[in-house]
Write an enzyme that holds these catalytic residues in place. Structure first.
Site, PDB file in Angstrom:
ATOM      1  N   CYS A   9      33.762  43.849  39.169  1.00 54.94           N
ATOM      2  CA  CYS A   9      32.307  43.294  40.418  1.00 54.94           C
ATOM      3  C   CYS A   9      31.623  42.367  39.467  1.00 54.94           C
ATOM      4  CB  CYS A   9      31.790  44.602  40.900  1.00 54.94           C
ATOM      5  SG  CYS A   9      32.497  45.453  41.967  1.00 54.94           S
TER       6      CYS A   9
ATOM      7  N   GLU B 128      28.403  41.971  39.813  1.00 52.03           N
ATOM      8  CA  GLU B 128      27.097  42.748  39.649  1.00 52.03           C
ATOM      9  C   GLU B 128      27.367  43.717  38.138  1.00 52.03           C
ATOM     10  OE1 GLU B 128      28.620  42.981  42.085  1.00 52.03           O
ATOM     11  OE2 GLU B 128      27.355  43.224  44.055  1.00 52.03           O
TER      12      GLU B 128
HETATM   13  N1  THU Z   1      33.187  42.871  44.603  1.00 52.46           N
HETATM   14  C1  THU Z   1      31.818  42.579  43.901  1.00 52.46           C
HETATM   15  O1  THU Z   1      31.931  41.616  43.024  1.00 52.46           O
HETATM   16  N2  THU Z   1      30.750  43.275  44.145  1.00 52.46           N
HETATM   17  C2  THU Z   1      30.635  44.249  45.067  1.00 52.46           C
HETATM   18  O2  THU Z   1      29.799  44.637  45.020  1.00 52.46           O
HETATM   19  C3  THU Z   1      31.728  44.443  45.863  1.00 52.46           C
HETATM   20  C4  THU Z   1      32.900  43.890  45.531  1.00 52.46           C
HETATM   21  C5  THU Z   1      34.135  42.285  44.350  1.00 52.46           C
HETATM   22  C6  THU Z   1      35.458  43.048  43.726  1.00 52.46           C
HETATM   23  C7  THU Z   1      36.491  42.582  44.239  1.00 52.46           C
HETATM   24  O3  THU Z   1      37.013  41.399  43.408  1.00 52.46           O
HETATM   25  C8  THU Z   1      36.175  41.710  45.781  1.00 52.46           C
HETATM   26  O4  THU Z   1      34.892  41.690  45.747  1.00 52.46           O
HETATM   27  C9  THU Z   1      37.033  42.387  46.779  1.00 52.46           C
HETATM   28  O5  THU Z   1      36.457  43.935  46.884  1.00 52.46           O
END
Ligand code: THU
Length: 160
Positions: free
Chosen positions: A73, A75
């Site tokens: 992710c 964050e």
């Molecule tokens: N994702 C994030 O980058 N941050 C979050 O808090 C939720 C999900 C990304 C992970 C993945 O690459 C895509 O969003 C779909 O879940």
């Protein structure tokens, strides 16, 4: 047995323009980071921008993998980048923006549970709250005054 009520609060801004100029700038950095995400599988693009107490802005975006669980992710990419480049420097604010190649993301997208847990480690260690702002690509922005507002009953090192 008794019921315990846990309360938390968040603030809702109608749109990006309602944010202060400083936060608009931080959110804009999150948007620019989002555009550089590597998300060919989900087509869901997330950007995060952290403001550190030394004035540095550290950004991150989601990085996916053909082996899906190996992706990461936005964050956590951002907070680990900050922790590795500027260990011990406090994080004051975090802005998050998300968009999709398949639809307009108009509801605020908060950090996932694993990111909340990871971020809580930093907030607890620094003994100062991290303000969190999150939005989709357009529309309302949610602010919480602290990461722990997003994570009641959190687990931390004092539980070990
Ligand atoms: N994702 C994030 O980058 N941050 C979050 O808090 C939720 C999900 C990304 C992970 C993945 O690459 C895509 O969003 C779909 O879940």
């Amino acid at each position: 047995m008794k019921k315990i009520d846990i309360s938390t609060s968040a603030f809702l801004y109608e749109n990006f323009e309602e944010l202060s100029k400083d936060i608009q700038n931080l959110m804009q950095q999150a948007v620019e980071a989002r555009e550089k995400a590597y998300a060919p599988y989900s087509k869901f693009y997330v950007g995060a921008a952290l403001l550190l107490e030394n004035g540095e802005i550290i950004t991150g975006n989601n990085q996916e993998s053909a082996a899906y669980p190996s992706g990461m992710c936005a964050e956590r990419v951002a907070i680990w980048k900050a922790g590795s480049e500027f260990p011990g420097v406090k994080v004051q604010k975090l802005a998050i923006s998300a968009s999709s190649k398949t639809h307009v993301v108009s509801s605020p997208i908060g950090p996932c549970g694993a990111c909340r847990q990871t971020l809580s480690e930093y907030e607890i260690n620094q003994k100062e709250p991290i303000e969190i702002y999150f939005m989709g690509a357009v529309g309302k922005v949610v602010k919480t005054a602290s990461l722990l507002d997003l994570l009641p009953f959190s687990f931390d090192s004092s539980n070990l």
